[in-house]
Enzyme design. Structure first.
Site, PDB file in Angstrom:
ATOM      1  N   SER A   6      34.118  36.861  43.522  1.00 49.25           N
ATOM      2  CA  SER A   6      34.566  38.233  43.757  1.00 49.25           C
ATOM      3  C   SER A   6      33.588  38.954  44.695  1.00 49.25           C
ATOM      4  O   SER A   6      33.335  38.481  45.804  1.00 49.25           O
ATOM      5  CB  SER A   6      34.725  38.957  42.420  1.00 49.25           C
ATOM      6  OG  SER A   6      35.318  40.217  42.576  1.00 49.25           O
TER       7      SER A   6
ATOM      8  N   ASP B 217      46.155  35.838  43.417  1.00 49.53           N
ATOM      9  CA  ASP B 217      44.983  36.698  43.257  1.00 49.53           C
ATOM     10  C   ASP B 217      44.988  37.803  44.317  1.00 49.53           C
ATOM     11  O   ASP B 217      45.094  37.544  45.514  1.00 49.53           O
ATOM     12  CB  ASP B 217      43.725  35.836  43.375  1.00 49.53           C
ATOM     13  CG  ASP B 217      42.455  36.618  43.093  1.00 49.53           C
ATOM     14  OD1 ASP B 217      42.540  37.847  42.891  1.00 49.53           O
ATOM     15  OD2 ASP B 217      41.383  35.996  43.070  1.00 49.53           O
TER      16      ASP B 217
END
Length: 579
Positions: A350, A402
């Site tokens: 991330s 995602d």
């Protein structure tokens, strides 16, 4: 409606008086039946919760500039030709930024007041005010738009012909490279997960995790643990040891210092892969969120001949912080003095993935053999030249739909236009769409029942806003006029940015339930082009596919399935696409 809202707001005054009297009555300890007293106490508590929530919502949501901007937003672009009107509108935009900054400071009141925090507040406020200043949407409008977009997206996907699948034998060079990189990803993902410390470890092991690291949490630091640099905490250190399988002597530095533009990270010796691993933690705090939202672009000063070396400002600042710690404080020198033959590998998930990518780019001049494995990195990270440059030493891994690897200022602008358009085309009441959307998200159904006035074939040919959009967009809005005058289109502040390195995409095969809880999902791995992640996809897994534990399970499953296929004589890998 506005009159009713103000009337309802006025009624909060007697409600506050009534709640205050109830609190005073309870505090006096009046002797009554216990059931009556408990009922009144519950009523008073609920009343104060409702009042506090309403006041908080008004402070955060209410736009005090709406009435002032209305005459100028409805007058059209011609009205802004005069210098005086332009100045007034610019002043209102500055005031809107100030309103957003006040909201963000209230939401993040516990973060701190250092220089980095003030810069992050200003950057985030400018992003939000620019993004929302030209729309007249409420949260339920956005929810309706997302529900309609999901159905539209599924409808288009089901009507398209299946893409041609190119299968290679297990001995094909592309397949061999993909297998090697997937194995590396699975190995280094353990370090990216370890950087999150004990919260992720407990989340992944809810029944046994606390028992395994409980002793480390309560144990006083030993002399051996003090040899590890940084400000590691015992609980974090215990979870890191269990996640990576390393010994305490394999760690050079562990830091959980967390501020705006300053991220936790660890440095360890990985004897299995003969590498010095730098793992950077992803988003876990309000400080990290402010780093994420500092979305302007800034130049990177590199020892290369590349042009336009731009990167996400917040992530770039965080990368510089980690770089200074590694190089100026001698952490990497200490690691390579112990294992000089090892190579440098930088990993993260991330936000940590974005920092890891930029860190690898910064370190490449000093460590030419550096490699980076970035898991679910943000899309809005690198300029085009840096994206191409990073393909030689960075591998990114993306799971399913995602949202983060598809998230950038450009893709958000595209999402806003799509939401405005699909709402304008809708011909059903909002409550029906919300109910239908909730049912569709939870239980699925046919996406053909798409509540729009236009056929799907005509939607692609629209070049001007529909009549219905005039109530959703202000007339001076760039989204309304389809011009490029929007600050979001600014080539200096918000240029198009791209993800790092080459991308491995783990795509889900078949259906595994709306949230993946009914049965284990099956995935296939393939090399993907960055253009495939230029648009945000709406779906129930757009957030869960970003979770590190789900990514780790999917990666383990893919690697195990590919290894099983390789061990079967005479069988190719039929479930793997190669782009």
């Amino acid at each position: 409606m506005s009159k009713l809202l103000y009337l309802r707001l006025a009624l909060f005054l007697p409600e506050m008086v009534w709640a205050s009297l109830g609190a005073a009555w309870v505090a006096d300890g009046v002797t009554c039946d216990r059931t009556v007293v408990n009922g009144i106490i519950a009523t008073v508590i609920v009343s104060w919760i409702i009042i506090a929530a309403t006041v908080f919502t008004i402070i955060i949501v209410f736009d005090p500039l709406g009435g002032e901007m209305a005459p100028y937003t409805s007058a059209g672009p011609d009205h802004l030709d005069s210098h005086e009107s332009s100045q007034l509108l610019n002043g209102l935009k500055t005031a809107a930024t100030s309103v957003w900054e006040t909201r963000i400071k209230l939401l993040c009141c516990c973060v701190g007041k250092d220089d980095h925090t003030r810069i992050a507040f200003s950057s985030t406020a400018e992003l939000f005010s620019t993004y929302f200043s030209d729309t007249d949407l409420v949260p339920s409008d956005i929810a309706v738009g997302l529900a309609l977009l999901h159905q539209q997206q599924d409808n288009i996907s089901s009507s398209q012909e299946p893409q041609e699948v190119i299968s290679h034998s297990p001995g094909h060079p592309q397949e061999a490279e993909l297998d090697a990189e997937l194995e590396n990803c699975r190995h280094y993902m353990q370090f990216a997960a370890a950087a999150y410390g004990w919260p992720l470890y407990i989340y992944r092991n809810p029944f046994t995790g606390l028992c395994k690291i409980g002793g480390d949490c309560c144990r006083s630091r030993t002399t051996e643990y003090e040899l590890v640099g940084g400000n590691q905490l015992n609980c974090h250190f215990g979870s890191i040891l269990h996640t990576t399988g390393l010994q305490y002597r394999d760690f050079i530095h562990i830091s959980f210092h967390d501020k705006v533009y300053e991220l936790p990270f660890l440095v360890a010796l990985d004897h299995r892969k003969e590498s010095v691993v730098v793992a950077v933690r992803g988003t876990m705090s309000l400080q990290d969120i402010l780093t994420d939202l500092s979305a302007e672009s800034e130049s990177l000063h590199l020892d290369t001949d590349l042009q336009d070396c731009l990167a996400h400002k917040g992530i770039s600042q965080a990368s510089r912080y980690v770089y200074r710690q590694l190089v100026d404080d001698g952490i990497l020198s200490q690691a390579f003095s112990i294992a000089p033959e090892y190579r440098l590998v930088v990993v993260g998930h991330s936000l940590g993935a974005g920092v890891a990518a930029l860190l690898a780019i910064m370190l490449r001049s000093s460590y030419p053999q550096v490699r980076a494995y970035t898991f679910s990195p943000p899309r809005g990270l690198l300029s085009k030249s840096l994206h191409e440059y990073s393909k030689g030493f960075i591998v990114s891994l993306v799971l399913g739909k995602d949202v983060i690897p598809r998230l950038s200022v450009t893709s958000l602008k595209d999402l806003k236009k799509r939401i405005l358009r699909v709402i304008a085309q809708c011909n059903k009441p909002k409550y029906k769409i919300l109910l239908q959307g909730c049912w569709y998200e939870l239980f699925g159904g046919s996406p053909d029942n798409f509540p729009t006035e236009l056929d799907g074939d005509d939607q692609g040919h629209l070049t001007q806003p529909l009549l219905g959009e005039q109530s959703l967009l202000t007339h001076w809005s760039p989204a309304y006029s389809f011009s490029s005058d929007s600050p979001l289109d600014s080539p200096t502040k918000y240029p198009p940015l791209y993800p790092p390195g080459r991308i491995i995409h783990l795509e889900e095969e078949g259906a595994s339930g709306r949230f993946g809880c009914c049965s284990a999902a099956q995935y296939r791995a393939r090399w993907a082009h960055e253009a495939e992640f230029s648009r945000i996809l709406i779906g129930p897994k757009m957030l869960t596919d970003h979770m590190p534990d789900i990514l780790m399970r999917a990666l383990d499953s893919v690697v195990a399935n590919r290894a099983a296929c390789l061990s079967c004589p005479g069988q190719g890998i039929s479930n793997v696409d190669v782009a």
